[in-house]
Each structure stands twice: as C-alpha cells, then as structure tokens.
Design a protein around this motif. Sequence first.
Motif, PDB file in Angstrom:
ATOM      1  N   GLY A  17       0.870  -1.120   0.001  1.00  0.00           N
ATOM      2  CA  GLY A  17      -0.002  -0.085  -0.051  1.00  0.00           C
ATOM      3  C   GLY A  17       0.832   1.132   0.054  1.00  0.00           C
ATOM      4  N   THR A  18       2.092   1.261  -0.024  1.00  0.00           N
ATOM      5  CA  THR A  18       2.748   2.405  -0.028  1.00  0.00           C
ATOM      6  C   THR A  18       2.852   3.139  -1.529  1.00  0.00           C
ATOM      7  OG1 THR A  18       4.552   1.411   1.596  1.00  0.00           O
ATOM      8  CG2 THR A  18       5.296   3.350   0.359  1.00  0.00           C
ATOM      9  N   LEU A  19       2.413   2.192  -2.326  1.00  0.00           N
ATOM     10  CA  LEU A  19       2.361   2.614  -3.753  1.00  0.00           C
ATOM     11  C   LEU A  19       0.942   2.213  -4.072  1.00  0.00           C
ATOM     12  CD1 LEU A  19       5.675   2.093  -5.666  1.00  0.00           C
ATOM     13  CD2 LEU A  19       4.739   4.033  -4.920  1.00  0.00           C
ATOM     14  N   PRO A  20      -0.112   3.129  -3.871  1.00  0.00           N
ATOM     15  CA  PRO A  20      -1.297   2.561  -3.975  1.00  0.00           C
ATOM     16  C   PRO A  20      -1.539   2.825  -5.485  1.00  0.00           C
ATOM     17  CG  PRO A  20      -1.332   4.842  -2.987  1.00  0.00           C
ATOM     18  CD  PRO A  20      -0.104   4.395  -3.102  1.00  0.00           C
ATOM     19  N   ALA A  21      -3.110   2.568  -6.001  1.00  0.00           N
ATOM     20  CA  ALA A  21      -3.545   2.664  -7.500  1.00  0.00           C
ATOM     21  C   ALA A  21      -3.410   4.210  -7.635  1.00  0.00           C
ATOM     22  CB  ALA A  21      -4.789   2.084  -7.660  1.00  0.00           C
ATOM     23  N   GLY A  22      -2.995   4.568  -8.822  1.00  0.00           N
ATOM     24  CA  GLY A  22      -2.642   5.822  -9.268  1.00  0.00           C
ATOM     25  C   GLY A  22      -1.675   6.512  -8.901  1.00  0.00           C
ATOM     26  N   SER A  23      -0.536   6.007  -8.217  1.00  0.00           N
ATOM     27  CA  SER A  23       0.956   6.439  -7.760  1.00  0.00           C
ATOM     28  C   SER A  23       1.540   6.641  -9.142  1.00  0.00           C
ATOM     29  CB  SER A  23       1.431   5.463  -6.898  1.00  0.00           C
ATOM     30  OG  SER A  23       0.924   5.329  -5.667  1.00  0.00           O
ATOM     31  N   HIS A  24       2.113   7.761  -9.474  1.00  0.00           N
ATOM     32  CA  HIS A  24       2.901   8.112 -10.775  1.00  0.00           C
ATOM     33  C   HIS A  24       4.359   7.549 -10.258  1.00  0.00           C
ATOM     34  CE1 HIS A  24       4.759  11.367 -13.571  1.00  0.00           C
ATOM     35  NE2 HIS A  24       4.466  10.056 -13.892  1.00  0.00           N
ATOM     36  N   LEU A  25       4.895   6.717 -11.308  1.00  0.00           N
ATOM     37  CA  LEU A  25       6.029   6.111 -11.032  1.00  0.00           C
ATOM     38  C   LEU A  25       7.141   6.758 -11.982  1.00  0.00           C
ATOM     39  CD1 LEU A  25       4.961   1.983 -11.263  1.00  0.00           C
ATOM     40  CD2 LEU A  25       5.306   3.679  -9.000  1.00  0.00           C
ATOM     41  N   VAL A  26       7.914   7.540 -11.258  1.00  0.00           N
ATOM     42  CA  VAL A  26       8.857   8.301 -12.207  1.00  0.00           C
ATOM     43  C   VAL A  26      10.231   7.437 -12.001  1.00  0.00           C
ATOM     44  CG1 VAL A  26      10.354  10.343 -12.252  1.00  0.00           C
ATOM     45  CG2 VAL A  26       7.746  10.626 -11.588  1.00  0.00           C
ATOM     46  N   GLN A  27      10.755   7.083 -13.117  1.00  0.00           N
ATOM     47  CA  GLN A  27      11.877   5.910 -13.128  1.00  0.00           C
ATOM     48  C   GLN A  27      13.115   6.633 -12.510  1.00  0.00           C
ATOM     49  OE1 GLN A  27      12.602   4.134 -16.832  1.00  0.00           O
ATOM     50  NE2 GLN A  27      10.466   3.911 -17.362  1.00  0.00           N
ATOM     51  N   GLU A  28      13.525   7.927 -12.870  1.00  0.00           N
ATOM     52  CA  GLU A  28      14.646   8.516 -12.289  1.00  0.00           C
ATOM     53  C   GLU A  28      14.486   8.567 -10.591  1.00  0.00           C
ATOM     54  OE1 GLU A  28      12.601   9.800 -14.712  1.00  0.00           O
ATOM     55  OE2 GLU A  28      13.902  10.209 -16.455  1.00  0.00           O
ATOM     56  N   GLN A  29      13.471   9.069 -10.117  1.00  0.00           N
ATOM     57  CA  GLN A  29      13.191   9.052  -8.810  1.00  0.00           C
ATOM     58  C   GLN A  29      13.259   7.677  -8.132  1.00  0.00           C
ATOM     59  OE1 GLN A  29       9.307  10.838  -8.107  1.00  0.00           O
ATOM     60  NE2 GLN A  29      10.047  12.997  -8.884  1.00  0.00           N
ATOM     61  N   ILE A  30      12.600   6.801  -8.550  1.00  0.00           N
ATOM     62  CA  ILE A  30      12.761   5.142  -8.282  1.00  0.00           C
ATOM     63  C   ILE A  30      13.993   4.788  -8.156  1.00  0.00           C
ATOM     64  CG2 ILE A  30      12.235   2.729  -8.608  1.00  0.00           C
ATOM     65  CD1 ILE A  30       9.538   3.790  -9.701  1.00  0.00           C
ATOM     66  N   ALA A  31      15.102   5.143  -9.154  1.00  0.00           N
ATOM     67  CA  ALA A  31      16.379   4.708  -9.402  1.00  0.00           C
ATOM     68  C   ALA A  31      17.155   5.437  -8.257  1.00  0.00           C
ATOM     69  CB  ALA A  31      17.081   5.048 -10.701  1.00  0.00           C
ATOM     70  N   GLU A  32      17.049   6.526  -8.052  1.00  0.00           N
ATOM     71  CA  GLU A  32      17.747   7.464  -6.949  1.00  0.00           C
ATOM     72  C   GLU A  32      17.341   6.826  -5.495  1.00  0.00           C
ATOM     73  OE1 GLU A  32      18.309  11.836  -5.329  1.00  0.00           O
ATOM     74  OE2 GLU A  32      16.938  11.688  -7.254  1.00  0.00           O
ATOM     75  N   ARG A  33      15.945   6.645  -5.470  1.00  0.00           N
ATOM     76  CA  ARG A  33      15.657   6.326  -4.023  1.00  0.00           C
ATOM     77  C   ARG A  33      16.370   4.592  -3.692  1.00  0.00           C
ATOM     78  NH1 ARG A  33      10.803   3.446  -2.651  1.00  0.00           N
ATOM     79  NH2 ARG A  33       9.787   4.127  -5.031  1.00  0.00           N
ATOM     80  N   LEU A  34      16.176   4.001  -4.939  1.00  0.00           N
ATOM     81  CA  LEU A  34      16.951   2.498  -4.490  1.00  0.00           C
ATOM     82  C   LEU A  34      18.390   2.467  -4.567  1.00  0.00           C
ATOM     83  CD1 LEU A  34      14.142   0.335  -6.461  1.00  0.00           C
ATOM     84  CD2 LEU A  34      14.260   0.964  -3.946  1.00  0.00           C
ATOM     85  N   GLY A  35      19.044   3.578  -4.929  1.00  0.00           N
ATOM     86  CA  GLY A  35      20.428   3.508  -5.303  1.00  0.00           C
ATOM     87  C   GLY A  35      20.762   2.797  -6.360  1.00  0.00           C
ATOM     88  N   VAL A  36      20.220   2.639  -7.607  1.00  0.00           N
ATOM     89  CA  VAL A  36      20.413   1.935  -8.750  1.00  0.00           C
ATOM     90  C   VAL A  36      20.366   2.740  -9.933  1.00  0.00           C
ATOM     91  CG1 VAL A  36      19.575  -0.258  -7.974  1.00  0.00           C
ATOM     92  CG2 VAL A  36      18.081   1.324  -9.237  1.00  0.00           C
ATOM     93  N   SER A  37      20.833   2.339 -11.254  1.00  0.00           N
ATOM     94  CA  SER A  37      20.935   3.071 -12.325  1.00  0.00           C
ATOM     95  C   SER A  37      19.390   2.896 -12.953  1.00  0.00           C
ATOM     96  CB  SER A  37      21.753   2.773 -13.475  1.00  0.00           C
ATOM     97  OG  SER A  37      21.510   1.354 -13.810  1.00  0.00           O
ATOM     98  N   ARG A  38      19.172   3.660 -14.060  1.00  0.00           N
ATOM     99  CA  ARG A  38      17.945   3.403 -14.726  1.00  0.00           C
ATOM    100  C   ARG A  38      17.513   2.347 -15.218  1.00  0.00           C
ATOM    101  NH1 ARG A  38      15.799   8.269 -18.260  1.00  0.00           N
ATOM    102  NH2 ARG A  38      14.201   6.953 -18.561  1.00  0.00           N
ATOM    103  N   GLN A  39      18.659   1.522 -15.674  1.00  0.00           N
ATOM    104  CA  GLN A  39      18.335   0.387 -16.645  1.00  0.00           C
ATOM    105  C   GLN A  39      17.483  -0.773 -15.893  1.00  0.00           C
ATOM    106  OE1 GLN A  39      22.070  -1.413 -18.204  1.00  0.00           O
ATOM    107  NE2 GLN A  39      21.161  -3.027 -19.405  1.00  0.00           N
ATOM    108  N   PRO A  40      17.887  -1.148 -14.675  1.00  0.00           N
ATOM    109  CA  PRO A  40      17.449  -2.081 -13.940  1.00  0.00           C
ATOM    110  C   PRO A  40      15.898  -1.926 -13.484  1.00  0.00           C
ATOM    111  CG  PRO A  40      18.944  -1.234 -12.347  1.00  0.00           C
ATOM    112  CD  PRO A  40      19.475  -0.709 -13.794  1.00  0.00           C
ATOM    113  N   VAL A  41      15.318  -0.307 -13.439  1.00  0.00           N
ATOM    114  CA  VAL A  41      14.323   0.075 -13.163  1.00  0.00           C
ATOM    115  C   VAL A  41      13.439  -0.079 -14.415  1.00  0.00           C
ATOM    116  CG1 VAL A  41      12.950   2.321 -12.642  1.00  0.00           C
ATOM    117  CG2 VAL A  41      15.018   1.823 -11.261  1.00  0.00           C
TER     118      VAL A  41
END
Length: 235
Positions: free
Chosen positions: A25-49
């Motif tokens: 439920g941290t990312l409920p329906a309607g959550s916008h998934l920005v790949q750059e933000q996810i990559a930064e948050r997880l400490g990875v590059s954009r490719q695995p995202v």
Amino acid sequence: MTLLKPNPNLADQVYDALVDEICGGTLPAGSHLVQEQIAERLGVSRQPVQQAMARLKADGVVEEIGRRGLWVAPLDPDLMQHHYDIRAVLDGLAARLTADRVRAEAGAGEIFRHRADAILSAGTQAVETDDTAEQVRQDRALHELVYEMSGNPLLARTAEPHWRFLQRAMGEVLRQATLPKEIWRQHAEIADAIAAGDPDTAERLMAEHDLGAARTLHSALVASRQAEQTPEARA
C-alpha cells in the motif's frame, strides 16, 4: 528504504521492491512512477528500473497513460476474479496431489509438516508486526510448497502468471477485505488436511480459501468504486 546492492539480478531486486511497496500500500493505485526518482531512491541506475517496469506492465500492475508516464494500475475486480477462478482449480489440484503423496509416501508428511510449520510461523509473525508485504511472501511460499510437493512440475509453472497478478490482490485482501488472522487460520487448516493425508478435505479447503478471498475482495472493490462515483465523493 535500504539501498540495494548491485548484482546480476538487480532488475529482479527492483521488481521485488516495487511489488512489496504496491502490495503493502505504499504505492497505491494511481501512484505516478517516475523512473529517475525510483532509481535514486533505490540507489541503482535507470536500466534495472526500466527492466522491472517492463515486467510490471506485462503483469498488469503498472500501466502507461499516453505521455503522462507510468502509473500503478487500478485493480480490476472482474479480471481479479478470473485469475482467482483459475488459481482455485490449480491450487485445489496441488493440495489433493500433495495429500495423496503424504498418504502414500513414507516420510512425506513429516517433511511437509516441518516446512509448512515454518511458513505458518513466519506468516503469523508478519501479522503481529502488521507487515503486509511479508504476509504476501509467506502466503506465496506456502502455496509454492504445495506445488513443489504435489509431484506435478507443471502446476507451479502454470500458476506463475496468475500469482504475479494476484500478489497485488492478496495485499488488498489483507488490508481492506479480510482479517489477516483469518487468512492464516485457513492456511493452518489446509496444512493440517494435507499433513493428515486427506485429499478431499485438502482440495475443498484450498478452493474455498481462494474463492472466498476473491469474493470478499471483489465486493470490497465494487463498493469502493460505487462510493467514488457518488455525488458526495465527487464534490
């Protein structure tokens, strides 16, 4: 969130992390998934995202809306029901075959009981700590144990695409539709029937477990949609 350590399966780690957040439920329906933000948050590059996002789209968990990007898709009640209908048949067969094996093969019951008890204990602990993602993981682990011990290697392979979609639904069941303790009480009853070598009861309880969860969640989702469409909700 803890930063992920690079390894050859980094895309799998990103996928699992996002599934946990969506199921929890941290990312409920309607959550916008920005790949750059996810990559930064997880400490990875954009490719695995990007690779993880492609899998999530294929699973029906994430959708692309034109130029607006990727979003967590709403859970379709009817599609969810269709997946559960198929899974109930597969799971029921797996439970029957495993119970048959326990009855016919010396030592199989003790092996199943030991492994099932460990999963039941972990699942119950996850209920106590209100860890929905861990409950979903242990729920899947119990069903995978039944598939494995059924003796039919095609069952797990056939069920896999339904499980990928239903991990999300299971999280919704636990959060809004059914008390988690009731879910794990049902799991314990199924495990008891299998360990006792009772194929008829094991199959019946497994199918009832799956279809009951589907009915309860379907009702909750339909009610939620109707509430959103009322004038008061739109005001």
